[in-house]
Scaffold this active site. Structure first.
Site, PDB file in Angstrom:
ATOM      1  N   ASN A   1       0.873  -1.164   0.000  1.00 37.16           N
ATOM      2  CA  ASN A   1       0.000   0.000   0.000  1.00 37.16           C
ATOM      3  C   ASN A   1       0.918   1.224   0.000  1.00 37.16           C
ATOM      4  O   ASN A   1       1.426   1.630   1.038  1.00 37.16           O
ATOM      5  CB  ASN A   1      -0.890  -0.036   1.245  1.00 37.16           C
ATOM      6  CG  ASN A   1      -1.835   1.133   1.330  1.00 37.16           C
ATOM      7  OD1 ASN A   1      -1.802   2.037   0.489  1.00 37.16           O
ATOM      8  ND2 ASN A   1      -2.675   1.137   2.343  1.00 37.16           N
TER       9      ASN A   1
ATOM     10  N   ARG B   1      -2.683  -2.160  -3.295  1.00 37.41           N
ATOM     11  CA  ARG B   1      -3.865  -1.326  -3.093  1.00 37.41           C
ATOM     12  C   ARG B   1      -3.772  -0.151  -4.058  1.00 37.41           C
ATOM     13  O   ARG B   1      -2.799   0.609  -4.032  1.00 37.41           O
ATOM     14  CB  ARG B   1      -3.906  -0.809  -1.669  1.00 37.41           C
ATOM     15  CG  ARG B   1      -5.117   0.040  -1.432  1.00 37.41           C
ATOM     16  CD  ARG B   1      -5.205   0.479  -0.021  1.00 37.41           C
ATOM     17  NE  ARG B   1      -6.482   1.143   0.190  1.00 37.41           N
ATOM     18  CZ  ARG B   1      -6.920   1.485   1.372  1.00 37.41           C
ATOM     19  NH1 ARG B   1      -6.215   1.224   2.441  1.00 37.41           N
ATOM     20  NH2 ARG B   1      -8.077   2.087   1.500  1.00 37.41           N
TER      21      ARG B   1
ATOM     22  N   HIS C   1     -12.928   3.211  -0.182  1.00 38.66           N
ATOM     23  CA  HIS C   1     -12.896   2.279   0.953  1.00 38.66           C
ATOM     24  C   HIS C   1     -13.506   0.924   0.585  1.00 38.66           C
ATOM     25  O   HIS C   1     -13.941   0.170   1.459  1.00 38.66           O
ATOM     26  CB  HIS C   1     -13.643   2.829   2.189  1.00 38.66           C
ATOM     27  CG  HIS C   1     -12.895   3.915   2.909  1.00 38.66           C
ATOM     28  ND1 HIS C   1     -13.524   5.028   3.411  1.00 38.66           N
ATOM     29  CD2 HIS C   1     -11.591   4.070   3.197  1.00 38.66           C
ATOM     30  CE1 HIS C   1     -12.631   5.819   3.986  1.00 38.66           C
ATOM     31  NE2 HIS C   1     -11.438   5.255   3.854  1.00 38.66           N
TER      32      HIS C   1
ATOM     33  N   LEU D   1     -14.872   4.428   9.823  1.00 41.30           N
ATOM     34  CA  LEU D   1     -14.476   5.688  10.458  1.00 41.30           C
ATOM     35  C   LEU D   1     -13.007   5.625  10.848  1.00 41.30           C
ATOM     36  O   LEU D   1     -12.652   5.112  11.907  1.00 41.30           O
ATOM     37  CB  LEU D   1     -15.350   5.948  11.699  1.00 41.30           C
ATOM     38  CG  LEU D   1     -16.871   5.884  11.483  1.00 41.30           C
ATOM     39  CD1 LEU D   1     -17.603   6.112  12.810  1.00 41.30           C
ATOM     40  CD2 LEU D   1     -17.314   6.902  10.442  1.00 41.30           C
TER      41      LEU D   1
ATOM     42  N   ARG E   1     -10.463  16.399   6.243  1.00 40.70           N
ATOM     43  CA  ARG E   1     -11.299  16.737   5.077  1.00 40.70           C
ATOM     44  C   ARG E   1     -12.708  17.093   5.560  1.00 40.70           C
ATOM     45  O   ARG E   1     -13.200  16.499   6.517  1.00 40.70           O
ATOM     46  CB  ARG E   1     -11.388  15.541   4.120  1.00 40.70           C
ATOM     47  CG  ARG E   1     -10.085  15.235   3.415  1.00 40.70           C
ATOM     48  CD  ARG E   1     -10.160  13.894   2.683  1.00 40.70           C
ATOM     49  NE  ARG E   1      -9.290  12.915   3.305  1.00 40.70           N
ATOM     50  CZ  ARG E   1      -9.333  11.595   3.057  1.00 40.70           C
ATOM     51  NH1 ARG E   1     -10.197  11.097   2.208  1.00 40.70           N
ATOM     52  NH2 ARG E   1      -8.499  10.790   3.669  1.00 40.70           N
TER      53      ARG E   1
ATOM     54  N   MET F   1      -8.980  11.721  16.814  1.00 39.09           N
ATOM     55  CA  MET F   1     -10.202  11.645  17.618  1.00 39.09           C
ATOM     56  C   MET F   1      -9.892  11.410  19.097  1.00 39.09           C
ATOM     57  O   MET F   1     -10.587  11.934  19.973  1.00 39.09           O
ATOM     58  CB  MET F   1     -11.110  10.536  17.064  1.00 39.09           C
ATOM     59  CG  MET F   1     -12.443  10.449  17.729  1.00 39.09           C
ATOM     60  SD  MET F   1     -13.394  11.987  17.664  1.00 39.09           S
ATOM     61  CE  MET F   1     -14.375  11.738  16.203  1.00 39.09           C
TER      62      MET F   1
ATOM     63  N   GLY G   1     -10.375   2.875  12.545  1.00 44.07           N
ATOM     64  CA  GLY G   1      -9.745   3.214  13.827  1.00 44.07           C
ATOM     65  C   GLY G   1     -10.712   3.781  14.846  1.00 44.07           C
ATOM     66  O   GLY G   1     -10.693   3.404  16.019  1.00 44.07           O
TER      67      GLY G   1
ATOM     68  N   GLU H   1     -13.838   1.085  15.394  1.00 41.93           N
ATOM     69  CA  GLU H   1     -13.491  -0.127  16.144  1.00 41.93           C
ATOM     70  C   GLU H   1     -13.107   0.169  17.580  1.00 41.93           C
ATOM     71  O   GLU H   1     -13.234  -0.690  18.453  1.00 41.93           O
ATOM     72  CB  GLU H   1     -12.295  -0.839  15.474  1.00 41.93           C
ATOM     73  CG  GLU H   1     -12.620  -1.415  14.118  1.00 41.93           C
ATOM     74  CD  GLU H   1     -11.365  -1.805  13.332  1.00 41.93           C
ATOM     75  OE1 GLU H   1     -10.332  -2.116  13.948  1.00 41.93           O
ATOM     76  OE2 GLU H   1     -11.441  -1.801  12.080  1.00 41.93           O
TER      77      GLU H   1
ATOM     78  N   GLU I   1      -8.283  -4.741   5.276  1.00 43.42           N
ATOM     79  CA  GLU I   1      -8.125  -4.503   3.841  1.00 43.42           C
ATOM     80  C   GLU I   1      -6.955  -5.291   3.262  1.00 43.42           C
ATOM     81  O   GLU I   1      -7.020  -5.781   2.134  1.00 43.42           O
ATOM     82  CB  GLU I   1      -7.923  -2.993   3.599  1.00 43.42           C
ATOM     83  CG  GLU I   1      -9.174  -2.198   3.898  1.00 43.42           C
ATOM     84  CD  GLU I   1      -8.902  -0.776   4.362  1.00 43.42           C
ATOM     85  OE1 GLU I   1      -8.266  -0.594   5.425  1.00 43.42           O
ATOM     86  OE2 GLU I   1      -9.321   0.168   3.663  1.00 43.42           O
TER      87      GLU I   1
HETATM   88  P1  ADP Z   1      -6.483   5.332   8.501  1.00 42.80           P
HETATM   89  O1  ADP Z   1      -7.738   5.847   7.886  1.00 42.80           O
HETATM   90  O2  ADP Z   1      -5.293   6.231   8.292  1.00 42.80           O
HETATM   91  O3  ADP Z   1      -6.206   3.867   8.240  1.00 42.80           O
HETATM   92  P2  ADP Z   1      -7.310   4.494  11.160  1.00 42.80           P
HETATM   93  O4  ADP Z   1      -8.369   3.600  10.612  1.00 42.80           O
HETATM   94  O5  ADP Z   1      -6.172   3.878  11.878  1.00 42.80           O
HETATM   95  O6  ADP Z   1      -6.720   5.479  10.062  1.00 42.80           O
HETATM   96  O7  ADP Z   1      -8.037   5.529  12.127  1.00 42.80           O
HETATM   97  C1  ADP Z   1      -7.347   6.588  12.710  1.00 42.80           C
HETATM   98  C2  ADP Z   1      -8.306   7.296  13.662  1.00 42.80           C
HETATM   99  O8  ADP Z   1      -8.735   6.365  14.661  1.00 42.80           O
HETATM  100  C3  ADP Z   1      -7.672   8.478  14.393  1.00 42.80           C
HETATM  101  O9  ADP Z   1      -8.575   9.569  14.392  1.00 42.80           O
HETATM  102  C4  ADP Z   1      -7.543   7.963  15.815  1.00 42.80           C
HETATM  103  O10 ADP Z   1      -7.662   8.976  16.745  1.00 42.80           O
HETATM  104  C5  ADP Z   1      -8.730   7.041  15.901  1.00 42.80           C
HETATM  105  N1  ADP Z   1      -8.623   6.126  17.036  1.00 42.80           N
HETATM  106  C6  ADP Z   1      -7.761   5.105  17.228  1.00 42.80           C
HETATM  107  N2  ADP Z   1      -7.949   4.544  18.441  1.00 42.80           N
HETATM  108  C7  ADP Z   1      -8.957   5.235  19.035  1.00 42.80           C
HETATM  109  C8  ADP Z   1      -9.632   5.166  20.287  1.00 42.80           C
HETATM  110  N3  ADP Z   1      -9.291   4.264  21.208  1.00 42.80           N
HETATM  111  N4  ADP Z   1     -10.614   6.063  20.545  1.00 42.80           N
HETATM  112  C9  ADP Z   1     -10.953   6.990  19.623  1.00 42.80           C
HETATM  113  N5  ADP Z   1     -10.373   7.104  18.427  1.00 42.80           N
HETATM  114  C10 ADP Z   1      -9.393   6.245  18.125  1.00 42.80           C
END
Ligand code: ADP
Length: 392
Positions: free
Chosen positions: A9, A93, A181, A209, A241, A284, A328, A331, A379
């Site tokens: 990727n 990817r 996605h 998300l 964004r 977040m 992220g 989950e 993915e």
């Molecule tokens: P990408 O889209 O780059 O693959 P991810 O799917 O890893 O990113 O998501 C990143 C987001 O997930 C960030 O905003 C991060 O703050 C959030 N995140 C990860 N762990 C937590 C958590 N325990 N609580 C809230 N947000 C989380």
């Protein structure tokens, strides 16, 4: 000795990779990692399937490793990591498959040319996704490669869901809603049956998300609509964004604020969303932990936009049987899941607070008219599966 598949990727400043080996009917992760800082101070890290460090290397600051150098290092590492297994191919990817690629494809010279022709549709990502494919074709012509697209899963959308109300000539020229996605949604569609029959066969909205964020309406596991459109800027509010934006805003910024295309691009891709609204962070976790009212406003707007788009996707489906949280934030954040579920009470979602706090997978009450779930996406595994299947 097993058949191994590498997944790449490649982004603007990093290359992520993973290595899977066929075990029985499925693929098992062996090692994964990334090289980041390709143009500044490159750093390579690999971890085994349990997350324990497997290899690490740093290049001195000031050296420009670049994408080609990174790929050479990765190939050497992967060949050493194979330990008797046979590398049968590499899955990539690729963000954009255009109107025509509705499935992954085995790559040859003409496919690479077709993917390069799509660069204008995704100029920030497509060149980086395709460059390593071309490089490997030249450096290792016997190594077979498969391109897997973020857009492909949405090619099942009805024609109407893929159209803008623009003159037909522009639609024919490729200005349409592609959705992204898709590898994440396809993976979830492939595992939903393990969790719940109705969720797999019914009207389900998946919320991916992460840093980027989108939602996909699926009917019996097929995409019928999604929140992202021509680009990955549309739809939900994201880390940096804005999501859906009146196009008149762009005209105003250019005409009245004197912003050129690059300045607007920077605003829309890097300075908006959670970061822009809060002025604090795109992460977040940071915002949830903050007591600053601007952080609260950013989270409120984030959830409000999800609420609005969920209503829209439920309308596209003609009802709702289930929602799935992934990515992220989806989950890992019980707090955001709780807010989204409470906002979806009118659609029949009833949160089970204890199950949500415990991480699911089911986070709705047993009697809820629409169920809610938290399910990790994968993915890379989706890409590896496609690659293995196509190269068999
Ligand atoms: P990408 O889209 O780059 O693959 P991810 O799917 O890893 O990113 O998501 C990143 C987001 O997930 C960030 O905003 C991060 O703050 C959030 N995140 C990860 N762990 C937590 C958590 N325990 N609580 C809230 N947000 C989380």
């Amino acid at each position: 000795m097993g058949n191994a598949i590498a997944v790449l990727n490649a982004g603007s400043s990093s290359v992520k990779f993973s290595l899977f080996v066929a075990r029985g009917d499925d693929l098992e992760l062996q090692v994964r990692g990334q090289i980041e800082g390709l143009d500044t101070a490159a750093h390579f890290i690999a971890k085994d399937r349990d997350g324990a460090p497997a290899s690490e290397h740093s290049w001195p600051a000031g050296t420009t490793l670049g994408h080609d150098g990174a790929l050479d290092h990765l190939l050497a590492f992967l060949r050493a990591a194979l330990a008797g297994d046979r590398l049968v191919g590499v899955g990539h990817r690729v963000v954009h498959g255009g109107p025509d690629y509705a499935q992954p494809v085995v790559v040859d010279g003409s496919v690479v040319a077709a993917l390069e022709a799509l660069i204008p549709l995704a100029p920030l990502h497509q060149p980086h996704n395709v460059a390593p494919i071309r490089r490997l074709l030249e450096r290792a012509p016997d190594l077979r490669q498969v391109a897997c697209f973020d857009t492909a899963f949405h090619r099942t959308n009805p024609d109407l869901a893929q159209r803008f109300a623009l003159p037909e000539e522009l639609h024919d020229a490729g200005l349409r809603r592609y959705g992204f996605h898709g590898l994440s949604y396809e993976y979830l569609a492939s595992v939903l049956g393990q969790f719940d029959a109705l969720t797999a066969s019914g009207r389900t909205v998946v919320l991916h998300l992460g840093n980027g964020a989108s939602m996909c309406a699926m009917a019996a596991g097929r995409s019928v609509a999604s929140t992202m459109g021509f680009t990955a800027v549309d739809g939900l509010m994201m880390g940096t964004r804005p999501g859906a934006l009146d196009p008149g805003v762009v005209l105003y910024l250019m005409e009245r604020r004197g912003m050129d295309v690059r300045a607007v691009e920077t605003l829309l891709y890097r300075q908006s969303g959670l970061l822009g609204v809060s002025g604090i962070s795109n992460d977040m976790r940071t915002l949830l932990a903050s007591s600053d009212p601007r952080a609260r406003l950013a989270i409120d707007l984030y959830c409000y936009r999800i609420r609005r788009e969920l209503g829209s996707l439920a309308a596209a489906l003609g009802g709702l049987d289930a929602i799935i949280f992934t990515g992220g934030i989806g989950e890992n954040s019980p707090a955001i899941r709780e807010r989204v579920c409470r906002d979806a009470t009118w659609l029949g979602v009833e949160l089970d607070a204890a199950a949500n706090a415990a991480g699911g997978p089911r986070i709705s009450t047993p009697g809820a008219r629409a169920s809610a779930w938290s399910i990790p996406t994968n993915e890379e595994l989706m890409i590896a599966r496609h690659t293995g299947r196509l190269l068999q």
